[in-house]
Design an enzyme around this catalytic site. Structure first.
Site, PDB file in Angstrom:
ATOM      1  N   LYS A 110       1.020  -1.222  -0.192  1.00  0.00           N
ATOM      2  CA  LYS A 110       0.091  -0.040   0.097  1.00  0.00           C
ATOM      3  C   LYS A 110       0.962   1.264  -0.019  1.00  0.00           C
ATOM      4  CE  LYS A 110      -4.511   0.829   0.108  1.00  0.00           C
ATOM      5  NZ  LYS A 110      -5.679  -0.149  -0.389  1.00  0.00           N
TER       6      LYS A 110
HETATM    7  P1  NAD Z   1     -13.208   7.587  -2.773  1.00  0.00           P
HETATM    8  O1  NAD Z   1     -12.214   8.572  -2.617  1.00  0.00           O
HETATM    9  O2  NAD Z   1     -13.637   7.276  -4.210  1.00  0.00           O
HETATM   10  O3  NAD Z   1     -14.284   7.751  -2.039  1.00  0.00           O
HETATM   11  C1  NAD Z   1     -14.165   7.874  -0.696  1.00  0.00           C
HETATM   12  C2  NAD Z   1     -15.560   8.339  -0.398  1.00  0.00           C
HETATM   13  O4  NAD Z   1     -15.564   8.687   1.182  1.00  0.00           O
HETATM   14  C3  NAD Z   1     -15.917  10.029  -0.890  1.00  0.00           C
HETATM   15  O5  NAD Z   1     -17.169  10.199  -1.370  1.00  0.00           O
HETATM   16  C4  NAD Z   1     -15.685  10.684   0.654  1.00  0.00           C
HETATM   17  O6  NAD Z   1     -16.470  11.995   0.417  1.00  0.00           O
HETATM   18  C5  NAD Z   1     -16.134   9.873   1.488  1.00  0.00           C
HETATM   19  N1  NAD Z   1     -16.032  10.098   2.884  1.00  0.00           N
HETATM   20  C6  NAD Z   1     -14.845  10.527   3.446  1.00  0.00           C
HETATM   21  N2  NAD Z   1     -14.777  10.538   4.501  1.00  0.00           N
HETATM   22  C7  NAD Z   1     -15.885  10.397   5.019  1.00  0.00           C
HETATM   23  C8  NAD Z   1     -16.805  10.547   6.271  1.00  0.00           C
HETATM   24  N3  NAD Z   1     -16.128  10.714   7.296  1.00  0.00           N
HETATM   25  N4  NAD Z   1     -18.307  10.237   6.278  1.00  0.00           N
HETATM   26  C9  NAD Z   1     -18.683   9.854   5.042  1.00  0.00           C
HETATM   27  N5  NAD Z   1     -18.082   9.961   3.990  1.00  0.00           N
HETATM   28  C10 NAD Z   1     -16.776  10.119   3.803  1.00  0.00           C
HETATM   29  O7  NAD Z   1     -12.435   6.194  -2.338  1.00  0.00           O
HETATM   30  P2  NAD Z   1     -12.806   4.635  -2.491  1.00  0.00           P
HETATM   31  O8  NAD Z   1     -11.870   4.024  -3.492  1.00  0.00           O
HETATM   32  O9  NAD Z   1     -14.185   4.561  -2.671  1.00  0.00           O
HETATM   33  O10 NAD Z   1     -12.383   4.021  -1.029  1.00  0.00           O
HETATM   34  C11 NAD Z   1     -13.174   4.052   0.081  1.00  0.00           C
HETATM   35  C12 NAD Z   1     -12.999   3.008   0.866  1.00  0.00           C
HETATM   36  O11 NAD Z   1     -13.109   1.637   0.090  1.00  0.00           O
HETATM   37  C13 NAD Z   1     -11.538   2.947   1.397  1.00  0.00           C
HETATM   38  O12 NAD Z   1     -11.381   2.271   2.691  1.00  0.00           O
HETATM   39  C14 NAD Z   1     -10.942   2.155   0.418  1.00  0.00           C
HETATM   40  O13 NAD Z   1      -9.508   1.452   0.793  1.00  0.00           O
HETATM   41  C15 NAD Z   1     -11.675   1.040   0.134  1.00  0.00           C
HETATM   42  N6  NAD Z   1     -11.139   0.202  -1.100  1.00  0.00           N
HETATM   43  C16 NAD Z   1     -11.391   0.870  -2.437  1.00  0.00           C
HETATM   44  C17 NAD Z   1     -11.244   0.038  -3.287  1.00  0.00           C
HETATM   45  C18 NAD Z   1     -11.342   0.636  -4.699  1.00  0.00           C
HETATM   46  O14 NAD Z   1     -11.193  -0.205  -5.657  1.00  0.00           O
HETATM   47  N7  NAD Z   1     -11.421   2.089  -4.980  1.00  0.00           N
HETATM   48  C19 NAD Z   1     -11.063  -1.179  -3.316  1.00  0.00           C
HETATM   49  C20 NAD Z   1     -10.891  -1.722  -1.867  1.00  0.00           C
HETATM   50  C21 NAD Z   1     -11.343  -0.993  -0.850  1.00  0.00           C
END
Ligand code: NAD
Length: 420
Positions: A110
């Site tokens: 990561k």
């Molecule tokens: P992203 O940046 O696309 O979205 C994150 C979202 O969370 C945004 O809409 C943001 O406004 C919101 N957010 C941030 N703080 C917040 C809060 N306190 N309350 C409510 N909403 C809040 O990121 P993502 O890629 O969707 O990642 C989100 C989670 O999923 C992370 O934990 C990431 O590690 C995990 N994840 C993502 C992927 C991927 O392929 N994108 C894969 C596995 C896991």
């Protein structure tokens, strides 16, 4: 009753608590634990970036490779003001278990940069990305460590990483990152893959619990990549997504939100807040809504010892990494909530990242139907394997997933002769 005390918010310490629990179930000896407890490599970098007004800002970044026992390290890069080395170590560790639980030939890595991309221009983000890439370049590569998008990074940023890496090789190297734009070797289905995997595991959980997905009430915390596509697919299966949130606010409609319109609204305005026809509620109220399925899809520790008692969902599907603290886990367990653990629930993203890498390495492209059918096969099989262990060993779904993952990592190390 579970005593509520102030619990650690250090994600690495919390990840280790879950590791030890699964290692106990496996009766792992201390030397075997020691070998996989700590990351293999932690790189810290300082990234100077010329800002648009001419001054230079220095950002701290990291790349952590937790394990390469089963293959090259694999994991996203996060741009967020809250990034710390312990957070990146925890996320890298979860990547090791995640790749092992869905049985793809990767280890876990990561990266992250402590910055606030919302306050930076696109040019500043590009300069930051290229400089950060050059700082971590000695330890990344298609056979070594392959980054991908995470919170506040996207396909454009992956394209800059690939371009910077490729410039040093003198030729294009698409397989150094995944989550790229399609025209640069990205895979069909990658953008929605995490949400697709969440959807498949939620459908499996509903089947197991004999709960109808149609008309099930769904709440999503975090409407980014993982959250919005989870909501979109559940909406498509006629579930009612009644509330969603992002960092700026919440949108609630007890009759169900119109998700395609909400996605367009978020794209246009930058937030779900103020979506026409929706009610505004607080983040605390959102987590406590009466619903069937709650999907935390934002950041770590969103549900902890203080607010877990208010959760009324029957299923909690961890689209985010580490959204439940161990104390929250214990409280939800006592309430009989079925938790689909992060390393299983959100593994669709890394699975299609793996498909993207395979396509790049083979100079082939698969159509969407092939990507999706392979993804569904992996997610269905993995859910069943974890569920079987959960039932056989009488442990939580999280411990079952960790047991499956850790046993696969230990087995690889054993065959490689890494243990006496
Ligand atoms: P992203 O940046 O696309 O979205 C994150 C979202 O969370 C945004 O809409 C943001 O406004 C919101 N957010 C941030 N703080 C917040 C809060 N306190 N309350 C409510 N909403 C809040 O990121 P993502 O890629 O969707 O990642 C989100 C989670 O999923 C992370 O934990 C990431 O590690 C995990 N994840 C993502 C992927 C991927 O392929 N994108 C894969 C596995 C896991």
């Amino acid at each position: 009753m579970i005593a509520i005390q102030a619990e650690s918010t250090n994600p690495y310490q919390l990840a280790m608590q879950n590791f030890e629990k699964a290692a106990d179930v496996l009766e792992l000896k201390e030397d075997a634990r020691a070998m996989i407890r700590s990351p293999e490599r932690v790189l810290m970098v300082h990234v100077p970036v010329r800002m648009d007004d001419g001054h230079i800002e220095c950002y701290e970044g990291y790349r952590v490779q937790h394990s390469t026992a089963r293959g090259p390290a694999k994991g996203g890069i996060r741009y967020h003001p809250g990034v710390t080395v312990d957070e990146v170590k925890a996320l890298a560790t979860w990547m090791t278990w995640k790749c092992a639980v869905v049985n793809i030939p990767y280890g876990g890595g990561k990266g992250g940069v402590r910055c606030n991309p919302k306050q930076m221009s696109i040019h500043e983000i590009e300069r930051l990305t290229r400089r950060y890439t050059s700082a971590i370049l000695p330890i990344i590569g298609p056979d070594v460590d392959i980054p991908a998008p995470d919170v506040y990074t996207n396909s454009q940023i992956m394209a800059w990483i690939m371009d910077t890496y490729s410039m040093t090789c003198g030729h294009m190297v698409p397989s150094v990152v995944t989550g790229k734009p399609l025209c640069l070797g990205g895979s069909l289905g990658r953008n929605e893959a995490t949400g697709h995997g969440v959807f498949v595991t939620v459908a499996c959980a509903c089947q197991h619990l004999k709960l109808r997905l149609k008309s099930a009430k769904v709440v999503v915390q975090g409407f980014g990549n993982a959250g919005s596509f989870s909501a979109h697919l559940l909406d498509g299966a006629q579930a009612d997504v009644i509330a969603v949130s992002d960092s700026r606010g919440c949108a609630y409609d007890p009759d169900g939100l119109h998700i395609p319109k909400l996605m367009l609204y978020k794209e246009r305005t930058g937030s779900v807040k103020g979506f026409p026809g929706s009610e505004s509620i607080t983040p605390e109220e959102l987590l406590a809504l009466d619903c069937d399925i709650l999907i935390p899809a934002a950041l770590e520790n969103a549900i902890d010892g203080r607010n877990a008692g208010a959760v009324r969902a029957k299923i909690v599907a961890e689209a985010a990494n580490g959204p439940l603290t161990p104390e929250a886990d214990a409280i939800l367990d006592e309430k009989g909530v079925f938790v689909i653990p992060d390393i299983l629930c959100n593994a669709g993203g890394v699975t299609v990242s793996y498909f993207e890498w395979v396509q790049n390495e083979q100079h082939m492209t698969w159509d969407l139907a092939e990507v999706n059918s392979r993804l569904e096969k992996v997610m269905n099989r993995s859910f069943q394997e974890v569920l079987d262990l959960h039932q056989e060993r009488k442990v939580s779904m999280r411990t079952a997933a960790n047991v499956l993952a850790i046993s696969r990592v230990v087995e690889s190390n054993n065959f490689r002769g890494l243990y006496p």
